[in-house]
Design a protein around this motif. Structure first.
Motif, PDB file in Angstrom:
ATOM      1  N   GLY A  59      36.727  47.988 -32.808  1.00 11.82           N
ATOM      2  CA  GLY A  59      35.523  48.933 -33.182  1.00 11.82           C
ATOM      3  C   GLY A  59      34.162  48.384 -33.172  1.00 11.82           C
ATOM      4  N   GLU A  60      33.100  49.265 -33.377  1.00 13.22           N
ATOM      5  CA  GLU A  60      31.925  48.873 -33.366  1.00 13.22           C
ATOM      6  C   GLU A  60      31.628  48.167 -34.863  1.00 13.22           C
ATOM      7  OE1 GLU A  60      32.549  51.903 -33.963  1.00 13.22           O
ATOM      8  OE2 GLU A  60      31.849  52.448 -35.644  1.00 13.22           O
ATOM      9  N   GLY A  61      32.299  48.614 -35.990  1.00  9.89           N
ATOM     10  CA  GLY A  61      32.460  48.333 -37.215  1.00  9.89           C
ATOM     11  C   GLY A  61      32.996  46.758 -37.335  1.00  9.89           C
ATOM     12  N   GLU A  71      35.328  49.484 -28.728  1.00  7.17           N
ATOM     13  CA  GLU A  71      35.288  50.999 -28.725  1.00  7.17           C
ATOM     14  C   GLU A  71      34.351  51.501 -29.794  1.00  7.17           C
ATOM     15  OE1 GLU A  71      39.671  52.320 -28.702  1.00  7.17           O
ATOM     16  OE2 GLU A  71      39.986  50.312 -27.892  1.00  7.17           O
ATOM     17  N   ASN A  90      32.855  54.279 -31.796  1.00  6.88           N
ATOM     18  CA  ASN A  90      33.081  55.638 -32.151  1.00  6.88           C
ATOM     19  C   ASN A  90      32.382  56.366 -32.961  1.00  6.88           C
ATOM     20  OD1 ASN A  90      34.192  54.813 -34.204  1.00  6.88           O
ATOM     21  ND2 ASN A  90      36.341  55.201 -33.889  1.00  6.88           N
ATOM     22  N   TYR A 104      31.515  55.545 -36.171  1.00  6.12           N
ATOM     23  CA  TYR A 104      31.845  55.405 -37.342  1.00  6.12           C
ATOM     24  C   TYR A 104      32.961  54.263 -37.704  1.00  6.12           C
ATOM     25  CZ  TYR A 104      29.639  59.888 -38.295  1.00  6.12           C
ATOM     26  OH  TYR A 104      28.825  60.849 -38.475  1.00  6.12           O
ATOM     27  N   ALA A 105      32.704  53.453 -38.731  1.00  8.43           N
ATOM     28  CA  ALA A 105      33.860  52.629 -39.398  1.00  8.43           C
ATOM     29  C   ALA A 105      34.042  53.271 -40.703  1.00  8.43           C
ATOM     30  CB  ALA A 105      33.077  51.251 -39.646  1.00  8.43           C
TER      31      ALA A 105
HETATM   32 MG    MG Z   1      34.338  52.602 -35.298  1.00  6.20          MG
END
Ligand code: MG
Ligand code: TPP
Length: 336
Positions: free
Chosen positions: A155-157, A183, A185, A187-188
């Protein structure tokens, strides 16, 4: 649109590909709905929802060659695991912690996808560790002069982790056959991307000497296109690439999270209106591959398959408790 100029034709995808991609997206969605329901019934202790990410995962996974390439996914990658060779039954065997769970025989938490025979490398729970594993595997592929490509997802986090930057740096320097898919989205868990990334995720690629692409992760054909370009580049020996796919999760982070405390209802609704499944259905209708009746039929078939396989997994055996130490210690230690 004249035949031959459709988006999928330009991408080299055939009707069978598109129908299978659609079936995988539906299967992931129904697995998600079923696992969520089982969690609410108290039968599945921990669920990581995938809904909303189906296009990003199926599109990116489709760019790889199954049986040759290596997948290093993260916990949200249920749809990707299906494309890489998991059946819905396998998903639910993991969810219930059953003996025949391919990932760990019921030892690991659910959603730590792994199966040696399908080239899926199980991840650790600390985020982005799989990216380092992937870089190491990509180095081994390069040293062995294999033309296999390694894909890793997070994820981006995850892109705030040192492990991710280490993987990017190493892959950039050594021109590894690696594709890093993010991916994004937004939010982390509760942390918004604006508190995670000051510039952009794909912009980080430049600092590591590799191309970084960004695209609509709710459009399965775009996810495929961007990832395929990166896979082709890696296979041709030109090195690693980063692909950022913009998407959104429909449910909370996990079954242990309440997203109402940090996401506005309006925002969730706005993204649900961009649901990747109806969007792909609209495309399939536009190229006359399916009509409303076929959509309903495929939805019914998929839901029945998922329900049946979930029930089979629920009835399956738990691991034998005497095997609890197998594959944990080199030799079983008798405790008196
Ligand atoms: Mg995320
Ligand atoms: C090193 C580490 N720090 C914190 C966590 C707790 N944690 C689990 S998932 C997660 C959020 C990750 O968000 P992102 O990478 O954007 O992926 P998403 O869940 O949004 O798909 C965090 C902070 C963890 N597992 N590992």
């Amino acid at each position: 649109m004249a035949k031959g100029t459709d988006r999928h034709t330009e991408l080299g995808l055939k009707e069978e590909d598109l129908i299978e991609m659609y079936r995988f997206m539906l299967t992931a969605r129904y697995c998600d709905e079923r696992q969520w329901g089982l969690n609410r019934q108290g039968k599945a202790p921990f669920v990581v929802p995938v809904s909303g990410h189906e296009a990003a995962q199926v599109g990116s996974a489709w760019a790889f060659e199954r049986g040759k390439d290596v997948f290093c996914p993260y916990y949200r990658d249920l749809a990707l695991a299906l494309v890489a060779g998991f059946t819905p039954k396998d998903v639910f065997l993991g969810l219930f912690g059953k003996k025949d769970d391919p990932s760990s025989g019921g030892r690991q938490m659910p959603a730590h996808w792994g199966a040696k025979d399908r080239n899926i490398i199980t991840g650790s729970s600390p985020i982005a560790t799989q990216c380092l594993h992937a870089a190491g595997i990509a180095l081994s592929k390069k040293l062995k002069r294999s033309d296999a490509v390694v894909g890793t997802w997070c994820g981006e986090g995850g892109t705030s982790e040192g492990d991710w930057h280490g993987a990017m740096n190493f892959a950039g320097i050594h021109k590894l056959p690696l594709v890093l898919v993010v991916e994004n989205n937004q939010y982390a868990i509760s942390v918004h991307v604006s508190k995670q990334v000051a510039g952009s995720v794909h912009g980080r690629a430049q600092g590591y000497g590799m191309p970084g692409a960004v695209g609509d992760g709710n459009d399965v054909l775009e996810a495929y296109k961007l990832t395929k370009e990166a896979v082709d580049r890696a296979r041709a020996g030109e090195g690693a690439s980063l692909v950022e796919l913009l998407t959104y999760r429909h449910y909370s982070h996990t079954s242990d999270d309440d997203d109402r405390t940090y996401r506005k209802k309006e925002e969730v609704e706005e993204w649900k209106a961009k649901d990747p499944i109806p969007r792909f259905e609209a495309y399939l209708r536009s190229v006359e591959m399916i009509d409303d009746a076929r959509i309903q039929e495929m939805r019914d078939e998929t839901k029945t398959t998922v329900d049946e396989q979930a029930a089979q997994a629920e009835e399956a055996d738990f691991p034998d408790p005497t095997t609890a130490y197998d594959n944990v210690y080199a030799e079983r230690v008798e405790v008196r």
